[in-house]
Design a protein around this motif. Structure first.
Motif, PDB file in Angstrom:
ATOM      1  N   LEU A 401       0.890  -1.357  -0.046  1.00  0.00           N
ATOM      2  CA  LEU A 401       0.370   0.299  -0.566  1.00  0.00           C
ATOM      3  C   LEU A 401       0.959   1.289   0.090  1.00  0.00           C
ATOM      4  N   ALA A 402       2.117   1.415   0.724  1.00  0.00           N
ATOM      5  CA  ALA A 402       2.547   2.658   1.487  1.00  0.00           C
ATOM      6  C   ALA A 402       3.257   3.564  -0.400  1.00  0.00           C
ATOM      7  N   HIS A 403       3.574   2.327  -1.448  1.00  0.00           N
ATOM      8  CA  HIS A 403       3.864   2.287  -2.584  1.00  0.00           C
ATOM      9  C   HIS A 403       2.909   3.533  -3.181  1.00  0.00           C
ATOM     10  N   HIS A 404       2.028   3.430  -3.617  1.00  0.00           N
ATOM     11  CA  HIS A 404       0.350   4.128  -3.918  1.00  0.00           C
ATOM     12  C   HIS A 404       0.188   4.958  -2.847  1.00  0.00           C
ATOM     13  N   SER A 405      -0.351   5.038  -1.783  1.00  0.00           N
ATOM     14  CA  SER A 405      -0.982   5.958  -0.985  1.00  0.00           C
ATOM     15  C   SER A 405      -0.225   5.913   0.521  1.00  0.00           C
ATOM     16  N   PRO A 406       0.804   6.898   0.354  1.00  0.00           N
ATOM     17  CA  PRO A 406       2.166   6.921   1.565  1.00  0.00           C
ATOM     18  C   PRO A 406       1.111   7.591   2.653  1.00  0.00           C
ATOM     19  N   TRP A 407       0.853   8.416   2.416  1.00  0.00           N
ATOM     20  CA  TRP A 407       0.041   9.017   3.340  1.00  0.00           C
ATOM     21  C   TRP A 407      -1.284   8.608   3.897  1.00  0.00           C
ATOM     22  N   MET A 408      -1.667   7.062   4.008  1.00  0.00           N
ATOM     23  CA  MET A 408      -3.243   6.062   3.955  1.00  0.00           C
ATOM     24  C   MET A 408      -1.820   5.213   4.727  1.00  0.00           C
ATOM     25  N   SER A 409      -0.943   5.289   4.295  1.00  0.00           N
ATOM     26  CA  SER A 409      -0.037   4.141   4.734  1.00  0.00           C
ATOM     27  C   SER A 409      -0.173   4.594   6.052  1.00  0.00           C
ATOM     28  N   ALA A 410       0.500   5.878   5.663  1.00  0.00           N
ATOM     29  CA  ALA A 410       1.760   6.176   7.128  1.00  0.00           C
ATOM     30  C   ALA A 410       0.141   5.771   8.597  1.00  0.00           C
ATOM     31  N   HIS A 411      -1.013   7.107   8.405  1.00  0.00           N
ATOM     32  CA  HIS A 411      -2.139   7.259   9.203  1.00  0.00           C
ATOM     33  C   HIS A 411      -2.250   5.694  10.062  1.00  0.00           C
ATOM     34  N   MET A 412      -2.002   4.703   8.898  1.00  0.00           N
ATOM     35  CA  MET A 412      -2.865   3.546   9.371  1.00  0.00           C
ATOM     36  C   MET A 412      -1.529   3.170  10.200  1.00  0.00           C
ATOM     37  N   MET A 413      -0.163   3.032   9.744  1.00  0.00           N
ATOM     38  CA  MET A 413      -0.023   2.821  10.629  1.00  0.00           C
ATOM     39  C   MET A 413       0.603   3.388  12.535  1.00  0.00           C
ATOM     40  N   TYR A 459      -2.233  -9.206  16.217  1.00  0.00           N
ATOM     41  CA  TYR A 459      -2.933  -9.279  15.297  1.00  0.00           C
ATOM     42  C   TYR A 459      -2.298  -7.609  13.950  1.00  0.00           C
ATOM     43  N   TYR A 460      -2.501  -6.610  14.631  1.00  0.00           N
ATOM     44  CA  TYR A 460      -1.646  -5.204  14.311  1.00  0.00           C
ATOM     45  C   TYR A 460      -0.659  -5.591  13.464  1.00  0.00           C
ATOM     46  N   LEU A 461       0.363  -6.040  14.042  1.00  0.00           N
ATOM     47  CA  LEU A 461       1.892  -6.488  12.994  1.00  0.00           C
ATOM     48  C   LEU A 461       1.140  -7.016  12.038  1.00  0.00           C
ATOM     49  N   TRP A 462       0.578  -8.315  12.535  1.00  0.00           N
ATOM     50  CA  TRP A 462       0.972  -9.284  10.936  1.00  0.00           C
ATOM     51  C   TRP A 462       0.020  -8.313   9.974  1.00  0.00           C
ATOM     52  N   SER A 463      -0.724  -7.657  10.175  1.00  0.00           N
ATOM     53  CA  SER A 463      -2.115  -7.364   9.481  1.00  0.00           C
ATOM     54  C   SER A 463      -1.207  -5.460   8.771  1.00  0.00           C
ATOM     55  N   MET A 464      -0.520  -5.257   9.303  1.00  0.00           N
ATOM     56  CA  MET A 464       0.439  -3.602   8.877  1.00  0.00           C
ATOM     57  C   MET A 464       1.265  -4.385   8.138  1.00  0.00           C
ATOM     58  N   GLN A 465       1.879  -5.353   8.551  1.00  0.00           N
ATOM     59  CA  GLN A 465       2.978  -6.525   7.191  1.00  0.00           C
ATOM     60  C   GLN A 465       2.647  -6.047   5.986  1.00  0.00           C
ATOM     61  N   GLU A 470       4.058  -5.853   2.122  1.00  0.00           N
ATOM     62  CA  GLU A 470       4.387  -6.455   1.832  1.00  0.00           C
ATOM     63  C   GLU A 470       4.692  -5.905  -0.247  1.00  0.00           C
ATOM     64  N   GLY A 471       4.367  -7.044  -0.940  1.00  0.00           N
ATOM     65  CA  GLY A 471       4.465  -6.915  -2.441  1.00  0.00           C
ATOM     66  C   GLY A 471       5.563  -7.885  -3.204  1.00  0.00           C
ATOM     67  N   GLY A 472       6.856  -7.569  -2.849  1.00  0.00           N
ATOM     68  CA  GLY A 472       8.144  -7.497  -3.087  1.00  0.00           C
ATOM     69  C   GLY A 472       8.504  -6.925  -4.132  1.00  0.00           C
ATOM     70  N   GLY A 473       8.509  -5.224  -3.672  1.00  0.00           N
ATOM     71  CA  GLY A 473       8.966  -4.599  -4.097  1.00  0.00           C
ATOM     72  C   GLY A 473       7.780  -3.562  -5.033  1.00  0.00           C
ATOM     73  N   GLU A 474       7.264  -3.749  -5.513  1.00  0.00           N
ATOM     74  CA  GLU A 474       5.920  -3.895  -6.358  1.00  0.00           C
ATOM     75  C   GLU A 474       4.415  -3.938  -5.501  1.00  0.00           C
ATOM     76  N   ALA A 475       3.411  -3.230  -5.925  1.00  0.00           N
ATOM     77  CA  ALA A 475       2.713  -2.764  -5.103  1.00  0.00           C
ATOM     78  C   ALA A 475       1.939  -4.312  -6.023  1.00  0.00           C
ATOM     79  N   GLN A 476       0.868  -4.789  -5.493  1.00  0.00           N
ATOM     80  CA  GLN A 476      -0.370  -5.680  -5.225  1.00  0.00           C
ATOM     81  C   GLN A 476      -1.636  -5.269  -5.520  1.00  0.00           C
ATOM     82  N   LEU A 477      -2.440  -4.556  -6.542  1.00  0.00           N
ATOM     83  CA  LEU A 477      -3.904  -3.941  -6.231  1.00  0.00           C
ATOM     84  C   LEU A 477      -4.575  -5.102  -6.469  1.00  0.00           C
ATOM     85  N   PRO A 478      -5.891  -4.335  -4.988  1.00  0.00           N
ATOM     86  CA  PRO A 478      -6.932  -5.478  -5.300  1.00  0.00           C
ATOM     87  C   PRO A 478      -7.761  -5.595  -5.967  1.00  0.00           C
TER      88      PRO A 478
END
Length: 539
Positions: A401-413, A459-465, A470-478
């Motif tokens: 998620l951090a690749h495309h939405s850094p602000w969203m990722s920061a707030h999620m963290m 459970y928070y760290l697991w979901s955050m990770q 995750e994604g091997g350097g590239e974002a996996q979009l839903p």
């Protein structure tokens, strides 16, 4: 001119905090409804801004009250009362004199943090979901809810308290029903049925208290009063111990369902998943706290002997909620449902804090109400933006998620770290206070809640990770994106989340910012010294 003089220029400020949002919201919805299609479209944005303006005015007013006043000076002291006890007992403030109903409002160190939190979250929730469809009605319902919520926190007449308690259900019901997800009808009905049915138990307890409290004045044909302060100071209030225990249990059922506590929690995940973002923010941030507030205000204050008698029950409810919520979170694949079950877990800590019967534990429980009221809305704002921009809430569907939405990722963290109790964040302060008090009261049994909090972190760290990194350097979009270009959160979503994130850090570093932890500690100390262990029985 003193701030107090400005505050009281338009009358009692607590009455203004209650009635202005409710009447303003109703008038704005009426104006929009009466117009033709062209006029409605023209009025949509002005009504949005008017709702936001009133909400901001309420926040300023509540902040002025906090800046001007010193809370926790004496037990049973309420500031900005519209009439003193002598006036209540003579019927000077009556609404329905024949049955002893008064318009009696006041604020103290228990209610002010909840009032200030409410006035803070209302404009933030409006801003986060600024572009909601039918915004003239959407934001007006949120504003209406503000007045009802504040009414719950400052009403000192239990009849009026109950009216506002039920009034909060109406705007939330329509927010879920009209702006919710696919199963919104089921979720709205379940929310209403569960919470309304539980409040009937509370009403039964209030009626028993009413018929065991004397307050005769001119025009009072029953010779009884719904006034809480008169009940609290009465010398012959429910003299039968068995009846007191029954009333306490009735209150416990009503308030535990609202918090909610296991096993009366099943309405919450469905309501959260289907509710719009602003609805989830207010449901988690303030509405759940109504249950904890009511339990402390009525259950603990009026029935201290029963708190001691049912101390083991409170511990069991707290531990089961804490453990069950944490374990169930591990198996969730829906982001909103996971945060909802984490709320059940955190509400269990409030019961544990109260069960310690220690000033530090009760203060920690109140601070947990406040801290969770900041962190949980942040998490639900993140969930809402994730749903809005990626059209899904499935945790497994997104990687990197951090690749495309850094602000969203920061707030999620920030939200997740605050919820798991990271040091220097508000949740950590509450958890440490409760755990220390639990050790003082029960020794090494403190390991049970302490170990459970480690599961919370898991459970928070697991979901955050999985979701962010995750994604091997590239974002996996839903797959729900359908080749749509991913984007970050909007400016108004970012603004609301940023305010909540900053406050979560501020209250983690300095819990007494704006005097919050001090007033909570003062109230808890006075409760223990004057109600639970009064001087004549204090060892």
């Amino acid at each position: 001119m003193e701030i107090t003089e400005y505050i009281t220029m338009l009358g009692n400020p607590l009455t203004v905090l209650i009635l202005l949002p409710i009447t303003g919201a109703l008038l704005l919805m009426l104006v929009h409804w009466l117009g033709n299609d062209e006029r409605r479209e023209m009025l949509a944005n002005p009504i949005r801004y008017t709702n936001l303006g009133i909400a901001l005015l309420m926040f300023v007013l509540a902040t002025f009250i906090g800046l001007e006043e010193k809370f926790g000076l004496a037990w049973g002291e309420y500031l900005y009362q519209n009439c003193e006890i002598g006036a209540v007992s003579t019927g000077s403030c009556t609404l329905i004199s024949s049955i002893g109903v008064s318009w009696h409002v006041g604020i103290d160190a228990l209610s002010f943090p909840m009032v200030w939190l409410t006035t803070l979250l209302i404009p933030i929730s409006m801003v986060v979901e600024w572009d909601a469809k039918k915004g003239a009605y959407f934001h007006s319902l949120i504003l209406m809810m503000e007045g009802a919520l504040i009414g719950v926190f400052v009403s000192l007449d239990l009849f009026v308290f109950y009216v506002f308690w039920e009034l909060t259900l109406i705007p939330m019901f329509f927010l879920i029903l009209m702006w919710g997800g696919e199963d919104r009808r089921y979720a709205a009905q379940k929310f209403f049925i569960y919470t309304f049915a539980a409040s009937v138990f509370m009403l039964a307890g209030i009626l028993v208290m009413y018929f065991n409290n004397d307050a005769s004045w001119v025009g009072n044909i029953t010779g009884k009063s719904f006034d809480f302060v008169l009940m609290d100071t009465s010398t012959n209030f429910i003299e039968a111990e068995g009846l007191r225990s029954i009333v306490f249990l009735l209150m416990l059922i009503g308030f535990a369902t609202k918090m909610p506590s296991v096993p009366v929690h099943t309405w919450l995940p469905d309501a959260h998943v289907q509710a719009p973002t602003a609805g989830s923010m207010l449901l988690a941030g303030v509405m759940l706290k109504m249950g904890a507030y009511g339990f402390l205000r009525l259950g603990v204050t009026l029935f201290p002997d029963q708190v001691i008698e049912f101390q083991t029950l409170l511990i069991v409810l707290g531990m089961v909620s804490l453990v069950y919520g944490a374990v169930v979170c591990l198996g969730q694949v829906n982001l909103k449902r996971m945060v909802a079950y984490s709320s059940v877990s955190h509400m269990g800590l409030i019961f544990l804090g109260v069960a310690t019967l220690q000033p530090l534990g009760i203060a920690g429980a109140i601070f947990m109400m406040f801290a969770h009221g900041i962190i949980s809305p942040l998490l639900f704002a993140v969930c809402g933006s994730f749903k809005h921009h990626y059209h899904t809430l499935e945790i497994d569907s997104m990687r990197g998620l951090a690749h495309h939405s850094p602000w969203m990722s920061a707030h999620m963290m920030v939200g997740w770290m605050g919820s798991l109790g990271l040091p220097l964040m508000a949740g950590f302060v509450a958890e440490v206070a409760i755990l220390i008090a639990f050790y003082m009261a029960f020794g090494w049994w403190v390991l049970l809640p302490a170990v459970t909090l480690i599961v919370t972190a898991t459970y928070y760290l697991w979901s955050m990770q999985r979701t962010i990194f995750e994604g091997g350097g590239e974002a996996q979009l839903p797959p729900t994106m359908h080749d749509e270009e991913p984007r970050d959160i909007t400016w108004h979503e970012n603004t609301g989340m940023l305010i909540l994130g900053v406050l979560a850090v501020i209250y983690g570093i300095y819990p007494d910012f704006f005097g919050m932890f001090e007033m909570m500690s003062d109230w808890a100390t006075l409760l223990v010294e004057n109600a639970i262990y009064p001087p004549e029985v204090n060892p």
